[in-house]
Write an enzyme that holds these catalytic residues in place. Structure first.
Site, short mmCIF file in Angstrom:
data_model
loop_
_atom_site.label_atom_id
_atom_site.label_comp_id
_atom_site.label_asym_id
_atom_site.label_seq_id
_atom_site.Cartn_x
_atom_site.Cartn_y
_atom_site.Cartn_z
N HIS A 165 -4.34 6.62 0.39
CA HIS A 165 -3.58 5.37 0.42
C HIS A 165 -4.15 4.47 -0.65
O HIS A 165 -5.12 4.81 -1.31
CB HIS A 165 -3.58 4.73 1.81
CG HIS A 165 -4.88 4.12 2.25
ND1 HIS A 165 -5.95 4.87 2.68
CD2 HIS A 165 -5.27 2.82 2.32
CE1 HIS A 165 -6.95 4.04 3.00
NE2 HIS A 165 -6.56 2.80 2.78
N ASP A 172 -9.16 0.77 8.20
CA ASP A 172 -9.19 2.19 7.82
C ASP A 172 -10.18 2.95 8.71
O ASP A 172 -9.90 4.07 9.15
CB ASP A 172 -9.63 2.36 6.36
CG ASP A 172 -8.59 1.83 5.39
OD1 ASP A 172 -7.40 1.74 5.76
OD2 ASP A 172 -8.98 1.50 4.25
N HIS A 187 -5.29 0.42 -2.09
CA HIS A 187 -5.63 -0.98 -1.88
C HIS A 187 -5.11 -1.69 -3.11
O HIS A 187 -5.74 -1.64 -4.17
CB HIS A 187 -7.14 -1.16 -1.74
CG HIS A 187 -7.68 -0.63 -0.44
ND1 HIS A 187 -9.02 -0.59 -0.16
CD2 HIS A 187 -7.03 -0.13 0.65
CE1 HIS A 187 -9.18 -0.08 1.07
NE2 HIS A 187 -7.99 0.21 1.57
N GLU A 200 0.85 -1.19 0.00
CA GLU A 200 0.00 0.00 0.00
C GLU A 200 0.89 1.24 0.00
O GLU A 200 1.91 1.27 0.67
CB GLU A 200 -0.89 0.04 1.26
CG GLU A 200 -1.93 -1.05 1.30
CD GLU A 200 -3.02 -0.78 2.36
OE1 GLU A 200 -3.05 0.31 2.95
OE2 GLU A 200 -3.84 -1.69 2.57
ZN LIG Z 1 -7.32 0.97 3.27
#
Ligand SMILES: [Zn+2]
Length: 134
Positions: free
Chosen positions: A78, A91, A80, A23
């Site tokens: 961010h 999250d 995935h 990530e």
């Molecule tokens: Zn996430």
């Protein structure tokens, strides 16, 4: 609705692809409801394929850069790497800054990292935010 410049959108997706299969994470800078810049940060999480921990030093540096440019830190992004761009339970648990916009880059229907979506996460509740062109 929150606007995002094509440049910021492109920078988030480029960072997400570069970090794959981990990530990536970073900060969103801009003015009012317009994301103008995406600033990459290091992901310090040990299990970086499934979570992120934004480097506090990068966080401070980005806040300083925003202040110098007369911008605000509007939120965070961010990725995935292999799943849809919707907030995971982690999250939601770890979201601080209730005023922040959370942008997630994730896999689109083709399975490629090609989609970004925005959310606000307040008190454990997720609300989708429409992203417009900027
Ligand atoms: Zn996430």
């Amino acid at each position: 609705m929150v606007a995002i410049t094509g440049e910021a959108r492109g920078a988030i997706l480029a960072h997400a692809r570069e970090a794959w299969p981990a990530e990536c994470c970073g900060l969103l800078l801009g003015r009012e409801d317009r994301i103008e810049r995406a600033i990459p940060a290091r992901n310090l999480a040990e299990s970086s394929a499934t979570r992120f921990l934004l480097d506090p030093a990068d966080h401070i540096r980005a806040r300083r850069s925003a202040r110098d440019a007369g911008e605000l830190v509007l939120g965070f992004y961010h990725s995935h790497p292999d799943s849809a761009p919707v907030p995971s339970p982690t999250d939601v648990d770890e979201a601080s800054y209730p005023e922040a916009i959370h942008v997630i880059a994730g896999a689109g229907p083709s399975g490629r990292l090609s989609e970004i979506r925005a959310f606000r996460i307040v008190g454990g509740r997720v609300r989708a935010v429409a992203l417009g062109g900027g």
